[in-house]
Scaffold this motif. Sequence first.
Motif, PDB file in Angstrom:
ATOM      1  N   MET A 288       0.767  -1.212  -0.007  1.00  0.00           N
ATOM      2  CA  MET A 288      -0.087  -0.039   0.074  1.00  0.00           C
ATOM      3  C   MET A 288       0.772   1.283   0.023  1.00  0.00           C
ATOM      4  SD  MET A 288      -3.525  -0.575   2.246  1.00  0.00           S
ATOM      5  CE  MET A 288      -2.920   0.703   3.522  1.00  0.00           C
ATOM      6  N   VAL A 289       1.965   1.321   0.529  1.00  0.00           N
ATOM      7  CA  VAL A 289       2.791   2.501   0.834  1.00  0.00           C
ATOM      8  C   VAL A 289       3.374   2.585  -0.520  1.00  0.00           C
ATOM      9  CG1 VAL A 289       4.855   3.424   1.940  1.00  0.00           C
ATOM     10  CG2 VAL A 289       3.377   1.902   3.355  1.00  0.00           C
ATOM     11  N   ALA A 290       3.751   1.543  -1.150  1.00  0.00           N
ATOM     12  CA  ALA A 290       4.519   1.811  -2.635  1.00  0.00           C
ATOM     13  C   ALA A 290       3.452   2.383  -3.499  1.00  0.00           C
ATOM     14  CB  ALA A 290       4.898   0.189  -3.020  1.00  0.00           C
ATOM     15  N   GLU A 291       2.118   2.437  -3.154  1.00  0.00           N
ATOM     16  CA  GLU A 291       1.151   2.782  -4.319  1.00  0.00           C
ATOM     17  C   GLU A 291       1.080   4.474  -4.094  1.00  0.00           C
ATOM     18  OE1 GLU A 291      -0.952   1.555  -6.199  1.00  0.00           O
ATOM     19  OE2 GLU A 291      -1.087  -0.394  -5.714  1.00  0.00           O
ATOM     20  N   ARG A 292       1.710   4.959  -3.092  1.00  0.00           N
ATOM     21  CA  ARG A 292       1.446   6.377  -2.847  1.00  0.00           C
ATOM     22  C   ARG A 292       2.474   7.165  -3.902  1.00  0.00           C
ATOM     23  NH1 ARG A 292      -2.014   8.535   0.227  1.00  0.00           N
ATOM     24  NH2 ARG A 292      -1.123  10.567   0.054  1.00  0.00           N
ATOM     25  N   GLY A 293       2.178   7.926  -4.520  1.00  0.00           N
ATOM     26  CA  GLY A 293       3.072   8.690  -5.386  1.00  0.00           C
ATOM     27  C   GLY A 293       3.608  10.152  -4.922  1.00  0.00           C
ATOM     28  N   LYS A 294       4.389  10.705  -5.469  1.00  0.00           N
ATOM     29  CA  LYS A 294       5.254  12.103  -5.192  1.00  0.00           C
ATOM     30  C   LYS A 294       5.186  12.906  -6.257  1.00  0.00           C
ATOM     31  CE  LYS A 294       8.826  11.748  -1.540  1.00  0.00           C
ATOM     32  NZ  LYS A 294       8.678  13.230  -1.041  1.00  0.00           N
ATOM     33  N   PHE A 295       5.191  14.194  -6.111  1.00  0.00           N
ATOM     34  CA  PHE A 295       5.417  15.119  -7.116  1.00  0.00           C
ATOM     35  C   PHE A 295       6.798  15.341  -7.313  1.00  0.00           C
ATOM     36  CE2 PHE A 295       1.129  16.829  -5.770  1.00  0.00           C
ATOM     37  CZ  PHE A 295       0.697  16.723  -7.022  1.00  0.00           C
ATOM     38  N   THR A 296       7.609  15.482  -8.473  1.00  0.00           N
ATOM     39  CA  THR A 296       8.791  15.326  -8.715  1.00  0.00           C
ATOM     40  C   THR A 296       9.431  16.616  -7.997  1.00  0.00           C
ATOM     41  OG1 THR A 296       8.301  16.149 -10.885  1.00  0.00           O
ATOM     42  CG2 THR A 296       9.297  13.617 -10.751  1.00  0.00           C
ATOM     43  N   ASN A 297       8.933  17.764  -8.057  1.00  0.00           N
ATOM     44  CA  ASN A 297       9.702  18.846  -7.339  1.00  0.00           C
ATOM     45  C   ASN A 297       8.441  20.136  -6.910  1.00  0.00           C
ATOM     46  OD1 ASN A 297       9.021  19.980  -9.772  1.00  0.00           O
ATOM     47  ND2 ASN A 297      10.927  19.720 -10.573  1.00  0.00           N
ATOM     48  N   LYS A 298       8.699  21.181  -6.569  1.00  0.00           N
ATOM     49  CA  LYS A 298       8.014  21.919  -6.026  1.00  0.00           C
ATOM     50  C   LYS A 298       7.051  22.620  -7.077  1.00  0.00           C
ATOM     51  CE  LYS A 298       7.995  26.625  -3.905  1.00  0.00           C
ATOM     52  NZ  LYS A 298       8.728  27.706  -3.563  1.00  0.00           N
ATOM     53  N   LEU A 299       7.754  22.693  -8.636  1.00  0.00           N
ATOM     54  CA  LEU A 299       7.132  23.224  -9.472  1.00  0.00           C
ATOM     55  C   LEU A 299       6.051  22.329 -10.066  1.00  0.00           C
ATOM     56  CD1 LEU A 299       6.922  25.714 -11.725  1.00  0.00           C
ATOM     57  CD2 LEU A 299       8.340  24.142 -13.132  1.00  0.00           C
ATOM     58  N   GLY A 300       6.138  21.147  -9.887  1.00  0.00           N
ATOM     59  CA  GLY A 300       5.248  20.191 -10.368  1.00  0.00           C
ATOM     60  C   GLY A 300       4.030  20.298  -9.582  1.00  0.00           C
ATOM     61  N   PHE A 301       4.309  20.361  -8.001  1.00  0.00           N
ATOM     62  CA  PHE A 301       3.089  20.534  -7.320  1.00  0.00           C
ATOM     63  C   PHE A 301       2.302  21.684  -7.358  1.00  0.00           C
ATOM     64  CE2 PHE A 301       1.762  22.604  -3.184  1.00  0.00           C
ATOM     65  CZ  PHE A 301       0.790  21.916  -2.835  1.00  0.00           C
ATOM     66  N   ILE A 302       3.012  22.736  -7.681  1.00  0.00           N
ATOM     67  CA  ILE A 302       2.395  24.148  -7.790  1.00  0.00           C
ATOM     68  C   ILE A 302       1.313  23.848  -8.985  1.00  0.00           C
ATOM     69  CG2 ILE A 302       2.772  26.659  -8.431  1.00  0.00           C
ATOM     70  CD1 ILE A 302       5.223  26.609  -6.455  1.00  0.00           C
ATOM     71  N   LEU A 303       2.066  23.603 -10.221  1.00  0.00           N
ATOM     72  CA  LEU A 303       1.568  23.441 -11.634  1.00  0.00           C
ATOM     73  C   LEU A 303       0.139  22.634 -11.194  1.00  0.00           C
ATOM     74  CD1 LEU A 303       4.186  23.570 -14.324  1.00  0.00           C
ATOM     75  CD2 LEU A 303       2.630  25.377 -13.836  1.00  0.00           C
ATOM     76  N   ALA A 304       0.208  21.360 -10.655  1.00  0.00           N
ATOM     77  CA  ALA A 304      -0.794  20.502 -10.432  1.00  0.00           C
ATOM     78  C   ALA A 304      -1.783  21.216  -9.590  1.00  0.00           C
ATOM     79  CB  ALA A 304      -0.373  19.145  -9.756  1.00  0.00           C
ATOM     80  N   ALA A 305      -1.524  21.994  -8.425  1.00  0.00           N
ATOM     81  CA  ALA A 305      -2.564  22.611  -7.547  1.00  0.00           C
ATOM     82  C   ALA A 305      -3.121  23.830  -8.200  1.00  0.00           C
ATOM     83  CB  ALA A 305      -1.777  22.789  -6.275  1.00  0.00           C
ATOM     84  N   ALA A 306      -2.275  24.453  -9.224  1.00  0.00           N
ATOM     85  CA  ALA A 306      -2.874  25.429  -9.858  1.00  0.00           C
ATOM     86  C   ALA A 306      -3.845  25.034 -10.963  1.00  0.00           C
ATOM     87  CB  ALA A 306      -1.980  26.287 -10.447  1.00  0.00           C
ATOM     88  N   GLY A 307      -3.408  23.849 -11.529  1.00  0.00           N
ATOM     89  CA  GLY A 307      -4.409  23.238 -12.394  1.00  0.00           C
ATOM     90  C   GLY A 307      -5.531  22.881 -12.026  1.00  0.00           C
ATOM     91  N   SER A 308      -5.525  22.495 -10.639  1.00  0.00           N
ATOM     92  CA  SER A 308      -6.959  22.003  -9.746  1.00  0.00           C
ATOM     93  C   SER A 308      -7.708  23.357  -9.439  1.00  0.00           C
ATOM     94  CB  SER A 308      -6.406  21.404  -8.508  1.00  0.00           C
ATOM     95  OG  SER A 308      -7.691  21.632  -7.741  1.00  0.00           O
ATOM     96  N   ALA A 309      -7.007  24.342  -9.162  1.00  0.00           N
ATOM     97  CA  ALA A 309      -7.681  25.635  -8.632  1.00  0.00           C
ATOM     98  C   ALA A 309      -8.214  26.313 -10.036  1.00  0.00           C
ATOM     99  CB  ALA A 309      -6.898  26.402  -8.462  1.00  0.00           C
ATOM    100  N   VAL A 310      -7.368  26.234 -11.343  1.00  0.00           N
ATOM    101  CA  VAL A 310      -7.655  27.035 -12.422  1.00  0.00           C
ATOM    102  C   VAL A 310      -8.804  25.954 -13.300  1.00  0.00           C
ATOM    103  CG1 VAL A 310      -7.080  28.037 -14.696  1.00  0.00           C
ATOM    104  CG2 VAL A 310      -5.998  28.346 -12.460  1.00  0.00           C
ATOM    105  N   GLY A 311     -10.072  26.318 -13.559  1.00  0.00           N
ATOM    106  CA  GLY A 311     -10.782  25.617 -14.243  1.00  0.00           C
ATOM    107  C   GLY A 311     -12.188  26.194 -14.715  1.00  0.00           C
ATOM    108  N   LEU A 312     -13.023  25.499 -14.924  1.00  0.00           N
ATOM    109  CA  LEU A 312     -14.542  26.168 -14.926  1.00  0.00           C
ATOM    110  C   LEU A 312     -14.877  27.106 -14.346  1.00  0.00           C
ATOM    111  CD1 LEU A 312     -16.386  22.923 -16.060  1.00  0.00           C
ATOM    112  CD2 LEU A 312     -15.890  24.332 -17.455  1.00  0.00           C
ATOM    113  N   GLY A 313     -14.341  27.113 -12.920  1.00  0.00           N
ATOM    114  CA  GLY A 313     -14.665  28.117 -11.920  1.00  0.00           C
ATOM    115  C   GLY A 313     -13.956  29.479 -12.338  1.00  0.00           C
ATOM    116  N   ASN A 314     -13.210  29.337 -13.038  1.00  0.00           N
ATOM    117  CA  ASN A 314     -12.430  30.618 -13.425  1.00  0.00           C
ATOM    118  C   ASN A 314     -12.912  31.307 -14.614  1.00  0.00           C
ATOM    119  OD1 ASN A 314     -10.490  28.975 -11.970  1.00  0.00           O
ATOM    120  ND2 ASN A 314      -9.163  30.763 -11.929  1.00  0.00           N
ATOM    121  N   ILE A 315     -13.207  30.504 -15.538  1.00  0.00           N
ATOM    122  CA  ILE A 315     -13.297  30.704 -16.939  1.00  0.00           C
ATOM    123  C   ILE A 315     -14.812  30.840 -17.356  1.00  0.00           C
ATOM    124  CG2 ILE A 315     -12.928  30.577 -19.459  1.00  0.00           C
ATOM    125  CD1 ILE A 315     -10.313  29.231 -18.603  1.00  0.00           C
TER     126      ILE A 315
END
Length: 470
Positions: free
Chosen positions: A1-28
């Motif tokens: 189970m532990v092996a299943e948990r992923g990880k973002f490669t770096n801070k930029l990856g995290f920021i883009l993914a989280a910003a990707g979550s935030a930016v959506g139909l809600g914005n546009i």
Amino acid sequence: MVAERGKFTNKLGFILAAAGSAVGLGNIWKFPFEVGLGGGAAFVVMYLVFCFLLCFPVMVTEIAIGRKTRKNPVGAFTSLGFKNWRFIGVFGVLAGVLILSFYNVIAGWAFGFFFEMVTGNFSVSKHFGDFTSDLVKVGTYAVIFMSATGFFVGRGVSGGIEKLSKILMPTLIIMIVIIAAYTLTLPNAFEGIKFYLIPDLNEITINTIGGALRQAFFSLSLGMGTLITYGSYLSKNDNVISSAAYITLADVSIAFVAGLMIFPLVAFINQGDMSTVASDQAGPGLIFITMPRAFETLGPNLGAFVGGTFFLLLSFAALTSTVSLLEVPTAYIVDEWGVSRKKAVLIASIIIFLVGLPSMLANGASDFFSNQFKIAGSSDFLSLVSKITDSMLLLGGMCIVIFAAHIWKKEQLNEELSNGYEGFKKKLVSKYLNFTISYVSPIILGILFVIVVLSEFFGVNVYNYLSILF
Ligand code: TRP
């Protein structure tokens, strides 16, 4: 189970993914029509204040809880030793399922409109109701969109979610800036900008305030543990505070530019008359009805190109958000049931798709779901679910900050935030965060939650009562 948990490669990856979550139909899609309904610039001002002063601390708290526990929202509370507070996580997973169930339907419309535009079928805007009531069409696009979402979530955190966001987010920013630059040159564009940016303070009512807060929460993906989940894949060496600042900034900027793109266009079509926007043009149809009309004026070829690009952009923005919504129940199933990621994705997607069936029927395909849900000032099922989940997010956000400040304790939170941010505890931002999450956020969120519920669901005009009292 532990092996299943992923990880973002770096801070930029995290920021883009989280910003990707935030930016959506809600914005546009949602932000411009809420601005239209909420009276223009007054709404924009309230929205900005809420994002930076109230929501930013909630975002930091969510990410910190996730990173500390490396768990989904339900497991996180158990793992911190507060099993009784798991209800916040359960509530969050449920909210995620409900939001994605209708969000996917609208994302499907956007994707469908991409095909309509590239084939030059601009008249679809005049027959928007025919489009949304065509169950076969709407259902097919919803299946396609859900499958694409499941595909990327199934590929995991760094290989699916992060990679997708790294490609789509920069593309999206370039596309939206180009379209905004173009619409700003249209005749009467300035009237649109005035409506959008010059606030009429008389327009600030309790409804504007509640609406702006709801919009801020939805747009920043707060209140249901999306950022607890994404935070659980973030490295201990990364700075949570600056990451949250970038995510907030990206989300707010894109919503802002979306407004710059749409209001000049509305003004152009209305020949400068913005007085009818709130009554006639605001609402969920705003971009589906207004935008194609504008593309049509560009002539068949250019129109198909710009229109196709716009709805592709909207679909991209939606995809990084649906992915984040699906990730929450998926992480829950993987962590708590010990099921593989691919299986978890399948289970979650099927449930969400089924829950979304009434929403697919809610814009014309079925009279019952389209017209009989006269609860809370909405007439259809989709709007009702959207209103319910908006309130769930405010309540969830309030519970999360109360938990972090008064149950888990601020010392623990500060300790977690010091990872990747040396000397955090001595910084002004730490004093500010501690103060807001202890007192300001819980109180304001609590009061506005009650006001929103009373006015939206019980039709109580709180504003009248307040004016009697004072
Ligand atoms: N923030 C996204 C948007 O603006 C939608 C979204 C994704 C969301 N994840 C969420 C909303 C979690 C609330 C909670 O379109």
